[in-house]
Each structure stands twice: as C-alpha cells, then as structure tokens.
Scaffold this motif. Structure first.
Motif, PDB file in Angstrom:
ATOM      1  N   ALA A 216       0.878  -1.144  -0.072  1.00  0.00           N
ATOM      2  CA  ALA A 216       0.023  -0.058  -0.131  1.00  0.00           C
ATOM      3  C   ALA A 216       0.719   1.180  -0.044  1.00  0.00           C
ATOM      4  CB  ALA A 216      -0.805  -0.142   1.186  1.00  0.00           C
ATOM      5  N   ASN A 217       0.117   2.195   0.380  1.00  0.00           N
ATOM      6  CA  ASN A 217       0.891   3.640   0.278  1.00  0.00           C
ATOM      7  C   ASN A 217       2.397   3.533   0.979  1.00  0.00           C
ATOM      8  OD1 ASN A 217      -1.346   4.671  -0.914  1.00  0.00           O
ATOM      9  ND2 ASN A 217      -2.175   6.103   0.815  1.00  0.00           N
ATOM     10  N   GLY A 218       3.309   4.367   0.221  1.00  0.00           N
ATOM     11  CA  GLY A 218       4.434   4.360   0.866  1.00  0.00           C
ATOM     12  C   GLY A 218       5.219   5.583   0.023  1.00  0.00           C
ATOM     13  N   PRO A 219       6.521   5.484  -0.080  1.00  0.00           N
ATOM     14  CA  PRO A 219       7.401   6.916  -0.265  1.00  0.00           C
ATOM     15  C   PRO A 219       7.344   7.053  -1.755  1.00  0.00           C
ATOM     16  CG  PRO A 219       8.711   4.648  -0.108  1.00  0.00           C
ATOM     17  CD  PRO A 219       7.413   4.412   0.488  1.00  0.00           C
ATOM     18  N   VAL A 220       6.700   6.145  -2.432  1.00  0.00           N
ATOM     19  CA  VAL A 220       6.863   6.607  -4.015  1.00  0.00           C
ATOM     20  C   VAL A 220       5.324   6.812  -4.583  1.00  0.00           C
ATOM     21  CG1 VAL A 220       7.187   5.698  -6.387  1.00  0.00           C
ATOM     22  CG2 VAL A 220       8.561   4.668  -4.187  1.00  0.00           C
ATOM     23  N   VAL A 221       4.242   6.284  -4.557  1.00  0.00           N
ATOM     24  CA  VAL A 221       3.088   6.386  -5.097  1.00  0.00           C
ATOM     25  C   VAL A 221       1.857   6.098  -3.887  1.00  0.00           C
ATOM     26  CG1 VAL A 221       3.709   5.597  -7.074  1.00  0.00           C
ATOM     27  CG2 VAL A 221       2.507   3.921  -5.690  1.00  0.00           C
ATOM     28  N   GLY A 222       0.585   6.631  -3.968  1.00  0.00           N
ATOM     29  CA  GLY A 222      -0.432   6.425  -3.355  1.00  0.00           C
ATOM     30  C   GLY A 222      -1.146   5.159  -3.927  1.00  0.00           C
ATOM     31  N   CYS A 223      -1.457   4.210  -3.045  1.00  0.00           N
ATOM     32  CA  CYS A 223      -1.958   2.871  -3.451  1.00  0.00           C
ATOM     33  C   CYS A 223      -2.701   2.211  -2.296  1.00  0.00           C
ATOM     34  CB  CYS A 223      -0.633   2.112  -3.688  1.00  0.00           C
ATOM     35  SG  CYS A 223      -1.197   0.186  -4.269  1.00  0.00           S
ATOM     36  N   GLU A 224      -3.897   2.303  -2.521  1.00  0.00           N
ATOM     37  CA  GLU A 224      -5.011   1.801  -1.702  1.00  0.00           C
ATOM     38  C   GLU A 224      -5.274   0.392  -1.397  1.00  0.00           C
ATOM     39  OE1 GLU A 224      -5.973   3.686   0.828  1.00  0.00           O
ATOM     40  OE2 GLU A 224      -5.058   5.644  -0.092  1.00  0.00           O
ATOM     41  N   GLN A 225      -4.971  -0.298  -2.597  1.00  0.00           N
ATOM     42  CA  GLN A 225      -5.231  -1.859  -2.752  1.00  0.00           C
ATOM     43  C   GLN A 225      -4.029  -2.807  -2.485  1.00  0.00           C
ATOM     44  OE1 GLN A 225      -6.777  -3.028  -6.524  1.00  0.00           O
ATOM     45  NE2 GLN A 225      -7.865  -0.816  -6.543  1.00  0.00           N
ATOM     46  N   ALA A 226      -4.598  -3.836  -1.685  1.00  0.00           N
ATOM     47  CA  ALA A 226      -3.431  -4.732  -1.250  1.00  0.00           C
ATOM     48  C   ALA A 226      -2.750  -5.408  -2.442  1.00  0.00           C
ATOM     49  CB  ALA A 226      -4.001  -5.897  -0.217  1.00  0.00           C
ATOM     50  N   ALA A 241      14.321   3.836   1.568  1.00  0.00           N
ATOM     51  CA  ALA A 241      12.905   4.142   2.445  1.00  0.00           C
ATOM     52  C   ALA A 241      12.250   2.893   2.031  1.00  0.00           C
ATOM     53  CB  ALA A 241      12.404   5.306   1.924  1.00  0.00           C
ATOM     54  N   VAL A 242      11.962   1.739   2.756  1.00  0.00           N
ATOM     55  CA  VAL A 242      11.364   0.622   2.630  1.00  0.00           C
ATOM     56  C   VAL A 242      10.077   0.748   3.351  1.00  0.00           C
ATOM     57  CG1 VAL A 242      11.293  -1.724   2.862  1.00  0.00           C
ATOM     58  CG2 VAL A 242      13.452  -0.554   2.348  1.00  0.00           C
ATOM     59  N   ALA A 243       8.952   0.591   2.650  1.00  0.00           N
ATOM     60  CA  ALA A 243       7.635   0.364   3.043  1.00  0.00           C
ATOM     61  C   ALA A 243       6.844  -0.718   2.791  1.00  0.00           C
ATOM     62  CB  ALA A 243       6.752   1.777   2.633  1.00  0.00           C
ATOM     63  N   VAL A 244       6.535  -1.690   3.569  1.00  0.00           N
ATOM     64  CA  VAL A 244       5.786  -2.911   3.445  1.00  0.00           C
ATOM     65  C   VAL A 244       4.425  -2.949   4.060  1.00  0.00           C
ATOM     66  CG1 VAL A 244       5.999  -5.428   3.754  1.00  0.00           C
ATOM     67  CG2 VAL A 244       7.924  -4.133   2.985  1.00  0.00           C
ATOM     68  N   SER A 245       3.447  -2.696   3.335  1.00  0.00           N
ATOM     69  CA  SER A 245       2.148  -2.712   4.088  1.00  0.00           C
ATOM     70  C   SER A 245       0.976  -3.231   3.301  1.00  0.00           C
ATOM     71  CB  SER A 245       1.879  -1.064   4.076  1.00  0.00           C
ATOM     72  OG  SER A 245       2.392  -0.397   5.115  1.00  0.00           O
ATOM     73  N   ASN A 246       0.106  -3.751   3.927  1.00  0.00           N
ATOM     74  CA  ASN A 246      -1.059  -4.177   3.212  1.00  0.00           C
ATOM     75  C   ASN A 246      -0.848  -5.373   2.092  1.00  0.00           C
ATOM     76  OD1 ASN A 246      -3.934  -4.226   3.123  1.00  0.00           O
ATOM     77  ND2 ASN A 246      -4.170  -2.570   1.627  1.00  0.00           N
ATOM     78  N   ASN A 247       0.037  -6.441   2.594  1.00  0.00           N
ATOM     79  CA  ASN A 247       0.187  -7.736   1.715  1.00  0.00           C
ATOM     80  C   ASN A 247      -0.427  -8.832   2.251  1.00  0.00           C
ATOM     81  OD1 ASN A 247       2.496  -6.565  -0.397  1.00  0.00           O
ATOM     82  ND2 ASN A 247       2.935  -5.594   1.605  1.00  0.00           N
ATOM     83  N   ILE A 248      -0.859  -9.621   1.664  1.00  0.00           N
ATOM     84  CA  ILE A 248      -1.271 -10.853   1.766  1.00  0.00           C
ATOM     85  C   ILE A 248      -0.288 -11.864   1.173  1.00  0.00           C
ATOM     86  CG2 ILE A 248      -2.901 -12.729   1.665  1.00  0.00           C
ATOM     87  CD1 ILE A 248      -4.963 -10.712   0.691  1.00  0.00           C
ATOM     88  N   VAL A 249       0.733 -12.444   2.334  1.00  0.00           N
ATOM     89  CA  VAL A 249       1.581 -13.351   1.786  1.00  0.00           C
ATOM     90  C   VAL A 249       1.268 -14.743   2.518  1.00  0.00           C
ATOM     91  CG1 VAL A 249       4.142 -13.809   2.443  1.00  0.00           C
ATOM     92  CG2 VAL A 249       3.196 -11.372   2.685  1.00  0.00           C
ATOM     93  N   ARG A 250       1.170 -15.711   1.518  1.00  0.00           N
ATOM     94  CA  ARG A 250       0.877 -17.129   2.044  1.00  0.00           C
ATOM     95  C   ARG A 250       2.105 -17.572   2.486  1.00  0.00           C
ATOM     96  NH1 ARG A 250      -3.506 -19.492   0.495  1.00  0.00           N
ATOM     97  NH2 ARG A 250      -2.502 -21.431   0.397  1.00  0.00           N
TER      98      ARG A 250
END
Length: 319
Positions: A216-226, A241-250
C-alpha cells in the motif's frame, strides 16, 4: 504524488513504403521505410538504421529487426518470429500478437500496449551500459520470463506468465498486474514499487536504493489496494526508504539489514515473520495520490510522434 503512468498514443497509418531485397543468404528480407497498411511480409522484416516505419494490420512470417537509431510503430497484426531492437532503436506495438521473443540490446526502448501479446522479453546492455532503456508495458501480456539488466521497467495492467527479474536496472514498478512466478529486484538504483498486484511465486527485493514500496501507500505512490504473494516475501539489504504494508503473504515475510529500518502495517502472513519485520514500525507519513519519486526519463510519446512524422514525410515507395 502520482503513480507513473504510460499512455498509449494512437497512430494514424496509411499507405505503404516498403523496399524488398534478396540477401545473399536464403530467404526474403523486406526493408521498410515509411507507411504501410494491410501488409503481409513473407520473410524477415528490417527497419534500416535511422529510418522510420509505421505499419497497421501487418503479418510477418519471419523475424523483425529494428536497427540502430531506427523506429518501428505497429498497430494490429501478427509477428511470427522474434523481434530484436538494436542500439538506440525504438519499437512501439499496440494490439498485436508477437509469437516470438522480444530482445532489446542497447535499445532506446519499447512500449507495448492495447492488449499486445509477446513471448519472453529480455532487456540488456552491451556497448551502452548507461542508457536508460525504456521497457514500458500497459495492458499487455508477456508469455514467458521478463528479464532486465538495464533501464526503466514499468508494468501497468500487465500479465507475466513467467518470472519477472530486474538486476541493476533503474527501477521496476509493478502496478495492478499479475506475475505467475517469481518477482526479483536486485540493485535497482531507484528502487521498486509493487501496488495492487498479484504474484503467485516468491518476491525478493535486495540491495536496492532510494525507495522500495511493497503493497500500500509508501514513499513512491499512493496505493490503496493490497498485493498478494503466493510464496515468500523477502526484503533485505536495501539502502532505501522501505515500506511494506497491506500485503497478503501465503509464505514467510523476512528481511534484514535494511537501512533505515522498514515501516509498514496490515500485513497478513500465513507463514512466519522474522528479522526487521517482527516488530515493524508504523508507516511513515503517507504520500498523496499524486506523488512520484521515480520519474520516467523516456518520452515515448515524443519518440513515437517523431517516427510517425518521418514515415509520413517519406511517403509510400513503389513495390
């Protein structure tokens, strides 16, 4: 900030300008300069150095070569052989089927859009390692691996049936796209973005610079979806700058030696969480929807317009 976008530009093509020559070797080679419509090429097609060719509804049975400084713009049709882009060459394909592979070596770049289908894609450097080759895809399908060792790799609304790999490139952006196998980004000078995408293999982001945004949203783009990962997700050794958000990881979520430490939230992980992601700090202040850290340096619209103009000025050739 805004996500990078690649806009398809309609080409108006009309009459033919194709010269035919029989080379010393067996087989027929057609050289194209100018405009052509409803053309069938029984052998190989070449655009000679610095020339421009604009085609619509063309079928080529052999290989296609865009020579040094040349441009080929195609709308509709089928290429049955491989496509090669040479030094400073440009290839623009909209709504066509490329049954073979596409290889750019020191090329200015290419733009595949409008439902174009292509086999495996390779973007590489030989004598011009510093050229920021444009590898832009919008609404296309890659039936095979996409491998880049140079340039700017941007995919929006794209399906990749194989692996996606960027090594020492400028950046890799995967926007609203699907990769059936692994996604690997290593040593990208400006980093990487994965937004609203599905990856059915593993994800690996290592030793990148500037910004790495996964989810999702981070240092580069606005992103609302997982974003979805069918395997493991590893983010390590990035000086970015590392942003890791709103991920589904099996699989597992892991990472070490990111500097500064990553931020993020709302990751749903079926496997284990380890390293710097065990106690992930909250997201940094989000960028607005118009933000863009990774600017595209290649102006594909201008390169295409110049090619169309040159082809039109040349006019049709007598066949």
């Amino acid at each position: 900030m805004r996500a990078r976008s690649v806009l398809a530009v309609a080409a108006v093509v009309a009459s033919a300008s194709v010269a035919v020559a029989l080379p010393a070797s067996a087989g027929l080679t057609t050289y194209c300069e100018g405009e052509a419509g409803a053309v069938t090429v029984p052998g190989d097609l070449r655009v000679a150095a610095t020339k421009s060719c604009v085609l619509t509804d063309v079928n080529v049975s052999g290989t296609v070569t865009v020579e040094a400084g040349a441009s080929l713009v195609v709308t509709g049709g089928t290429f049955n052989g491989n496509v090669s882009i040479l030094d400073d060459g440009y290839f623009d394909a909209k709504s066509i089927t490329l049954k073979g592979s596409l290889t750019s070596t020191d090329g200015w770049g290419f733009f595949l859009s409008g439902g174009t289908k292509v086999g495996a894609v390779k973007v590489a450097a030989d004598k011009v390692p510093d050229r920021a080759t444009a590898a832009y895809f919008n609404g296309a399908t890659v039936n095979g691996d996409l491998t880049a060792t140079v340039g700017e790799v941007f995919l929006e609304s794209v399906s990749v049936t194989g692996n996606l790999s960027g090594t020492n490139v400028s950046y890799v952006d995967l926007m609203n796209s699907v990769a059936d196998k692994n996604v690997t980004v290593t040593g990208a000078k400006q980093g990487a973005v994965v937004c609203a995408s599905e990856v059915y293999g593993n994800g690996s982001f290592t030793n990148n610079s500037v910004a790495v945004q996964v989810g999702a949203n981070g240092p580069v783009v606005g992103c609302e979806q997982a974003s979805y990962w069918g395997g493991d997700l590893t983010v390590s050794g990035n000086k970015a700058a590392v942003a890791v958000s709103n991920n589904i990881v099996r699989g597992n979520l892991a990472g070490l030696d990111n500097d500064p430490a990553p931020t993020g939230a709302n990751n749903r992980v079926r496997g284990t969480v380890s390293g710097q992601f065990e106690n992930l700090a909250p997201e940094a202040a989000r960028r607005g929807a118009g933000a863009d850290t990774h600017e595209r340096s290649a102006d594909v619209e201008s390169r295409k317009a110049a090619a169309v103009a040159a082809a039109k000025a040349h006019g049709p050739a007598d066949l």
